[in-house]
Scaffold this motif. Structure first.
Motif, PDB file in Angstrom:
ATOM      1  N   TYR A 174       0.817  -1.207   0.000  1.00  0.00           N
ATOM      2  CA  TYR A 174       0.000   0.000   0.000  1.00  0.00           C
ATOM      3  C   TYR A 174       0.858   1.266   0.000  1.00  0.00           C
ATOM      4  O   TYR A 174       1.950   1.322   0.548  1.00  0.00           O
ATOM      5  CB  TYR A 174      -0.927   0.026   1.216  1.00  0.00           C
ATOM      6  N   SER A 175       0.307   2.299  -0.607  1.00  0.00           N
ATOM      7  CA  SER A 175       0.823   3.660  -0.504  1.00  0.00           C
ATOM      8  C   SER A 175      -0.386   4.557  -0.258  1.00  0.00           C
ATOM      9  O   SER A 175      -1.525   4.157  -0.496  1.00  0.00           O
ATOM     10  CB  SER A 175       1.584   4.061  -1.763  1.00  0.00           C
ATOM     11  N   SER A 176      -0.130   5.799   0.210  1.00  0.00           N
ATOM     12  CA  SER A 176      -1.272   6.520   0.755  1.00  0.00           C
ATOM     13  C   SER A 176      -1.101   8.033   0.692  1.00  0.00           C
ATOM     14  O   SER A 176      -0.591   8.646   1.620  1.00  0.00           O
ATOM     15  CB  SER A 176      -1.494   6.100   2.216  1.00  0.00           C
ATOM     16  N   GLY A 177      -1.533   8.638  -0.408  1.00  0.00           N
ATOM     17  CA  GLY A 177      -1.740  10.075  -0.358  1.00  0.00           C
ATOM     18  C   GLY A 177      -0.682  10.942  -0.980  1.00  0.00           C
ATOM     19  O   GLY A 177      -0.031  11.695  -0.278  1.00  0.00           O
ATOM     20  N   GLY A 178      -0.464  10.865  -2.274  1.00  0.00           N
ATOM     21  CA  GLY A 178       0.530  11.701  -2.918  1.00  0.00           C
ATOM     22  C   GLY A 178      -0.059  12.879  -3.664  1.00  0.00           C
ATOM     23  O   GLY A 178      -1.268  13.128  -3.636  1.00  0.00           O
ATOM     24  N   PHE A 179       0.826  13.601  -4.396  1.00  0.00           N
ATOM     25  CA  PHE A 179       0.465  14.871  -5.019  1.00  0.00           C
ATOM     26  C   PHE A 179       1.174  14.996  -6.356  1.00  0.00           C
ATOM     27  O   PHE A 179       2.401  14.867  -6.441  1.00  0.00           O
ATOM     28  CB  PHE A 179       0.880  16.017  -4.094  1.00  0.00           C
ATOM     29  N   ILE A 390      -0.488  35.290  -1.009  1.00  0.00           N
ATOM     30  CA  ILE A 390       0.557  34.504  -0.361  1.00  0.00           C
ATOM     31  C   ILE A 390       0.312  33.034  -0.714  1.00  0.00           C
ATOM     32  O   ILE A 390      -0.831  32.577  -0.736  1.00  0.00           O
ATOM     33  CB  ILE A 390       0.515  34.712   1.164  1.00  0.00           C
ATOM     34  N   ALA A 391       1.376  32.284  -0.999  1.00  0.00           N
ATOM     35  CA  ALA A 391       1.217  30.893  -1.404  1.00  0.00           C
ATOM     36  C   ALA A 391       2.226  30.005  -0.692  1.00  0.00           C
ATOM     37  O   ALA A 391       3.396  30.369  -0.547  1.00  0.00           O
ATOM     38  CB  ALA A 391       1.369  30.755  -2.922  1.00  0.00           C
ATOM     39  N   LEU A 392       1.771  28.827  -0.254  1.00  0.00           N
ATOM     40  CA  LEU A 392       2.602  27.825   0.412  1.00  0.00           C
ATOM     41  C   LEU A 392       2.590  26.559  -0.424  1.00  0.00           C
ATOM     42  O   LEU A 392       1.517  26.014  -0.730  1.00  0.00           O
ATOM     43  CB  LEU A 392       2.076  27.516   1.815  1.00  0.00           C
ATOM     44  N   PHE A 393       3.775  26.070  -0.797  1.00  0.00           N
ATOM     45  CA  PHE A 393       3.922  24.893  -1.643  1.00  0.00           C
ATOM     46  C   PHE A 393       4.775  23.850  -0.921  1.00  0.00           C
ATOM     47  O   PHE A 393       5.850  24.166  -0.414  1.00  0.00           O
ATOM     48  CB  PHE A 393       4.629  25.248  -2.953  1.00  0.00           C
ATOM     49  N   ASP A 421      -0.839  24.651  -1.423  1.00  0.00           N
ATOM     50  CA  ASP A 421      -0.679  23.702  -2.515  1.00  0.00           C
ATOM     51  C   ASP A 421       0.221  22.576  -2.041  1.00  0.00           C
ATOM     52  O   ASP A 421       1.448  22.666  -2.127  1.00  0.00           O
ATOM     53  CB  ASP A 421      -0.085  24.425  -3.732  1.00  0.00           C
ATOM     54  N   ASN A 422      -0.406  21.538  -1.499  1.00  0.00           N
ATOM     55  CA  ASN A 422       0.288  20.363  -0.962  1.00  0.00           C
ATOM     56  C   ASN A 422       0.918  20.680   0.385  1.00  0.00           C
ATOM     57  O   ASN A 422       2.107  21.015   0.479  1.00  0.00           O
ATOM     58  CB  ASN A 422       1.343  19.839  -1.937  1.00  0.00           C
ATOM     59  N   VAL A 423       0.111  20.556   1.425  1.00  0.00           N
ATOM     60  CA  VAL A 423       0.542  20.817   2.802  1.00  0.00           C
ATOM     61  C   VAL A 423       0.186  19.603   3.651  1.00  0.00           C
ATOM     62  O   VAL A 423      -0.960  19.136   3.631  1.00  0.00           O
ATOM     63  CB  VAL A 423      -0.145  22.086   3.353  1.00  0.00           C
ATOM     64  N   TRP A 424       1.177  19.090   4.389  1.00  0.00           N
ATOM     65  CA  TRP A 424       0.952  17.977   5.322  1.00  0.00           C
ATOM     66  C   TRP A 424       1.319  18.436   6.723  1.00  0.00           C
ATOM     67  O   TRP A 424       2.473  18.815   6.982  1.00  0.00           O
ATOM     68  CB  TRP A 424       1.790  16.759   4.942  1.00  0.00           C
ATOM     69  N   THR A 456      -7.738  28.999  -0.191  1.00  0.00           N
ATOM     70  CA  THR A 456      -7.946  27.824  -1.043  1.00  0.00           C
ATOM     71  C   THR A 456      -6.828  26.830  -0.791  1.00  0.00           C
ATOM     72  O   THR A 456      -5.649  27.192  -0.803  1.00  0.00           O
ATOM     73  CB  THR A 456      -7.963  28.215  -2.524  1.00  0.00           C
ATOM     74  N   ALA A 457      -7.204  25.562  -0.580  1.00  0.00           N
ATOM     75  CA  ALA A 457      -6.230  24.499  -0.344  1.00  0.00           C
ATOM     76  C   ALA A 457      -6.396  23.417  -1.399  1.00  0.00           C
ATOM     77  O   ALA A 457      -7.505  22.916  -1.623  1.00  0.00           O
ATOM     78  CB  ALA A 457      -6.409  23.901   1.045  1.00  0.00           C
TER      79      ALA A 457
END
Length: 585
Positions: A174-179, A390-393, A421-424, A456-457
């Motif tokens: 299994y793998s779980s949750g990519g972007f 402002i943007a977070l990647f 944009d892709n935050v964990w 927006t996420a």
């Protein structure tokens, strides 16, 4: 189109640690197509051997590939490794052979912990034809990953596999949750046992599979089928996005950073079929930081002087908060550069100013409790950033794992119109040593608090915090693909109650909110104590403007009489002891 308009940014002189040629330090490995391919392969393999088992280690690396063709090369990467093509378009760097890969853990290819790695701005032409236990006549690029990973600005000239195909029949791959974002895949994406996935602004010839929650925003050639029989959520265009800044090198060997412009209602990759609209920042406007010689004082001095910032691979231990006060600044992390506080201060505060880009950074809690790890905008922020957000990647907030750690909140957003944009955000459920994790050992109340409006996420992953995973106080927020595991280690039901209800909903939209959008939202449980339950996975006000679609809960595993009783506000079926394992709404 390329723009050199820097707005308020004057051209700055080279800084003392920014000589010519540019010094990215020993952990940025720069490859040139004229180099012997055997030497390149040997260097890549040496770092893979070190990093593949190095889940909580301190080493970080970035691979740079200068423009050109690299043949008969297999670039497999492990933890804290990122791969960067330095061309102006992805096709200016082509790696032919094994591709750029992330494999699972032998013997059965499990990739549930394949975190903290990424690849961007290059083309891969995989020629690993007919590997064992795979379909024949497929050229496969393996990318078996889970959270805190990314694939951006990539052209895959073959098949992209999202879980390890070296499968021995034990059910463990299994793998779980990519972007995946701003990318082109010429043939198929085979997701196989990949449980959930976020795709944005991609063009994929075919996507035939899916497990629980596969979300596509602004993508071309999207799969179709009725939810939930086909686990696809499709949003036709991306409402608002600015792509992640990226490094390039020109024919004279000069580096610069390209900052893509804002796009509205976009579809497909930004670089395919037309000229990109970008601002080009010369490298002498950047302070290039090194973890072995920089500290909070030197980094703050560079930021105060108006420099952009490149964080070369390493761990930066900070005794003071970093302050980002100037508009339009780029802070670019390489090799999953990591910032950690030593005295319980916030790691970074971003002022309520337009155009900031933060990317590729782990915000790692320290041993003394920090009230917050990253704050964007001060409380009461009111500026309109709709034309220059402002943007977070590729940002990670982490509490625990390498050592004992503590924080109250990972990330607070006070500014309006922020893009994620892709935050964990992760309170660790496992660690280097078992004594580094536990309900009272690595506590953190909340992952994300949103106070600003119009945020927006795209790809929001929030897991294991003690109370609400996400609290949304701002108006007109939007989340496209939400993945959340609620805490495993609740000590007892009576210690996990609020307002007479069992547990804390993962995603809480506050009662004052009248408008909110959510698409493709999955919440999962795995309680380690008998009888612990969550009444509602999501809690919202009763307002006509609350629009949530394609919601799923999953009972992953756990003790008897554990589970999630409802999906949202008392609606939706229960998932209890695998009867059923999933519920959808």
């Amino acid at each position: 189109m390329t723009s050199n308009n820097q707005g308020d940014q004057a051209v700055l002189p080279p800084t003392p640690n920014n000589p010519n040629p540019v010094d990215f330090g020993p952990n940025v490995i720069i490859f040139d197509p004229s180099m012997d391919v055997g030497s390149i392969q040997s260097r890549v393999n040496d770092i893979l051997t070190q990093q593949k088992p190095n889940q909580f280690g301190e080493a970080r690396y970035a691979f740079f590939f200068k423009p050109g063709s690299y043949n008969n090369l297999n670039v497999e990467i492990g933890y804290y490794t990122t791969v960067h093509g330095l061309g102006h378009s992805p096709d200016e760097v082509t790696i032919t052979g094994g591709g750029v890969q992330s494999g699972g853990i032998p013997p059965n290819g499990l990739a549930l912990n394949n975190f903290w790695r990424g690849v961007e701005n290059l083309a891969v032409h995989p020629t690993n034809d007919g590997q064992p236990q795979t379909p024949k006549n497929l050229n496969i690029n393996l990318w078996a990953v889970s959270q805190a990973t990314y694939m951006r600005r990539v052209h895959v000239k073959g098949v992209l596999f999202l879980s390890d195909f070296h499968y021995d029949g034990t059910g463990g791959n299994y793998s779980s949750g990519g972007f995946l974002a701003d990318s082109l895949v010429d043939t198929s994406v085979i997701s196989r046992t990949q449980q959930q996935w976020m795709s944005r602004n991609t063009n994929v010839a075919e996507w035939p599979e899916g497990v629980w929650n596969m979300v596509f925003v602004g993508c071309e050639n999207t799969p179709s089928g009725p939810w939930p029989q086909r686990p696809y959520t499709v949003v036709n265009t991306t409402p608002l996005i600015r792509e992640k800044p990226y490094l390039v090198i020109d024919k004279d060997g000069k580096y610069s950073v390209r900052v893509p412009h804002l796009r509205r209602d976009s579809k497909g990759p930004s670089w395919s079929g037309s000229n990109e609209a970008v601002t080009s920042l010369p490298i002498n406007q950047f302070y290039i930081a090194h973890s072995n010689r920089d500290n909070a004082d030197t980094l703050n001095a560079a930021l105060q002087q108006g420099h952009h910032l490149i964080l070369t691979p390493g761990i930066y231990r900070l005794d003071k908060t970093l302050h980002v006060r100037h508009p339009n600044k780029v802070i670019l992390g390489l090799g999953m550069a990591t910032l950690t506080p030593t005295t319980g201060t916030p790691i970074m505060k971003v002022a309520d100013v337009p155009g900031i880009s933060l990317s590729g950074i782990i915000f790692d809690a320290g041993p003394t409790n920090s009230p917050i790890l990253l704050e964007v905008g001060q409380p009461g922020s009111s500026a309109d950033h709709s034309t220059n957000p402002i943007a977070l990647f590729d940002i990670v907030g982490r509490v625990g794992g390498p050592s004992v750690a503590s924080a109250t909140v990972c990330l607070t957003i006070n500014s309006h119109h922020v893009l994620l944009d892709n935050v964990w955000l992760w309170r660790a459920d496992h660690a280097e040593k078992s004594e580094y994790v536990g309900w009272d050992t690595n506590p953190c109340q909340n992952g994300l608090i949103v106070n600003g409006n119009d945020m927006t996420a795209y790809g929001l992953f929030v897991e294991h915090f003690l109370q609400y995973q996400t609290i949304w106080n701002g108006e007109r927020g939007s989340t496209y693909m939400y993945q959340s595991e609620i805490p495993y280690d609740v000590p007892s039901q009576d210690r996990w109650m609020q307002n007479g209800e069992k547990g804390y909903p993962s995603y809480k939209i506050s009662n004052n909110v009248t408008t909110h959008t959510g698409r493709g939202m999955g919440i999962y449980c795995n309680f380690l104590k008998d009888g612990v339950q969550l009444d509602n996975a999501i809690e919202t006000p009763n307002a006509s403007g609350i629009d949530l679609q394609h919601l799923i809960t999953v009972w992953l595993d756990g003790k008897p009489w554990t589970g999630i009783n409802h999906i949202v506000n008392g609606r939706g079926g229960a998932v209890l002891n695998r009867q059923p394992m999933t519920a959808t709404l």
